[in-house]
Enzyme design. Sequence first.
Site, mmCIF file in Angstrom:
data_model
loop_
_atom_site.group_PDB
_atom_site.id
_atom_site.type_symbol
_atom_site.label_atom_id
_atom_site.label_comp_id
_atom_site.label_asym_id
_atom_site.label_seq_id
_atom_site.Cartn_x
_atom_site.Cartn_y
_atom_site.Cartn_z
ATOM 1 N N THR A 206 39.046 39.173 41.784
ATOM 2 C CA THR A 206 38.242 40.138 42.533
ATOM 3 C C THR A 206 37.737 39.576 43.857
ATOM 4 O O THR A 206 37.240 40.326 44.684
ATOM 5 C CB THR A 206 37.031 40.582 41.709
ATOM 6 O OG1 THR A 206 36.239 39.437 41.391
ATOM 7 C CG2 THR A 206 37.465 41.281 40.425
ATOM 8 N N LYS A 207 37.846 38.249 44.035
ATOM 9 C CA LYS A 207 37.357 37.596 45.254
ATOM 10 C C LYS A 207 38.401 36.620 45.763
ATOM 11 O O LYS A 207 39.277 36.175 45.018
ATOM 12 C CB LYS A 207 36.056 36.847 44.968
ATOM 13 C CG LYS A 207 34.922 37.766 44.574
ATOM 14 C CD LYS A 207 33.650 36.993 44.309
ATOM 15 C CE LYS A 207 32.551 37.971 43.917
ATOM 16 N NZ LYS A 207 31.334 37.323 43.501
ATOM 17 N N ARG B 183 37.479 32.889 38.224
ATOM 18 C CA ARG B 183 36.609 31.924 38.908
ATOM 19 C C ARG B 183 37.347 30.592 38.968
ATOM 20 O O ARG B 183 38.264 30.324 38.185
ATOM 21 C CB ARG B 183 35.272 31.774 38.199
ATOM 22 C CG ARG B 183 35.377 31.238 36.792
ATOM 23 C CD ARG B 183 34.017 31.085 36.135
ATOM 24 N NE ARG B 183 34.148 30.598 34.776
ATOM 25 C CZ ARG B 183 34.372 29.336 34.434
ATOM 26 N NH1 ARG B 183 34.490 28.414 35.352
ATOM 27 N NH2 ARG B 183 34.485 28.995 33.178
ATOM 28 N N HIS C 230 39.297 53.827 44.881
ATOM 29 C CA HIS C 230 38.554 55.056 45.136
ATOM 30 C C HIS C 230 37.228 54.724 45.810
ATOM 31 O O HIS C 230 36.607 53.713 45.512
ATOM 32 C CB HIS C 230 38.255 55.795 43.821
ATOM 33 C CG HIS C 230 39.471 56.317 43.154
ATOM 34 N ND1 HIS C 230 40.124 57.450 43.575
ATOM 35 C CD2 HIS C 230 40.171 55.865 42.093
ATOM 36 C CE1 HIS C 230 41.164 57.675 42.795
ATOM 37 N NE2 HIS C 230 41.211 56.722 41.889
#
Length: 174
Positions: free
Chosen positions: A151-152, A166, A99
């Site tokens: 997320t990365k 990580r 969103h």
Amino acid sequence: MIKRNFFLVLYYVVYKILPPSVGGMFQWSNSIRFFLVSKIVDECGTKVIVDKGAYIGKGADIVIGSNSGIGENAYLQSPLIIGDYVMMGPDVRILTRSHKFDRTDVPMAVQGGSVNGVVIGNDVWIGTRVMIMPGVVVGNGVIIAAGAVVTKNLPDFSICAGVPARVVRMRRDS
């Protein structure tokens, strides 16, 4: 398009009733799921395992490399590229939609959404209940520990864990 939709409907009718692919006795169930998925996604390599309950949306804009496995109850959104020799545990979620939330004067529910594809390299091991967020690139040779939230982008040959995920170590020296 009609052909794809026919196989899509057929896939979602049978994907819940066929037994899991685990064990030699039920190898035929994977053959059926593989056949149907190969007719639905944009590209599908050879010797792909699609386990029970795997959700692939409409299949458009999804590429699955050879010798890869889609885990039981996996949830995949498009656009998505999965490389060769990718192992995926059960309940993996790969999300490509989110969103928008930039404006504070407009409710988030009406701001619309965004789509950011995910790319998974070759020879990747994705543990049980991993969640990969929109726009992420997972490098070659990566291991993602069970329960991680990615997320990365993850560099080649890294071992990653945690929420958010990580790098905890590298599989080989740079």
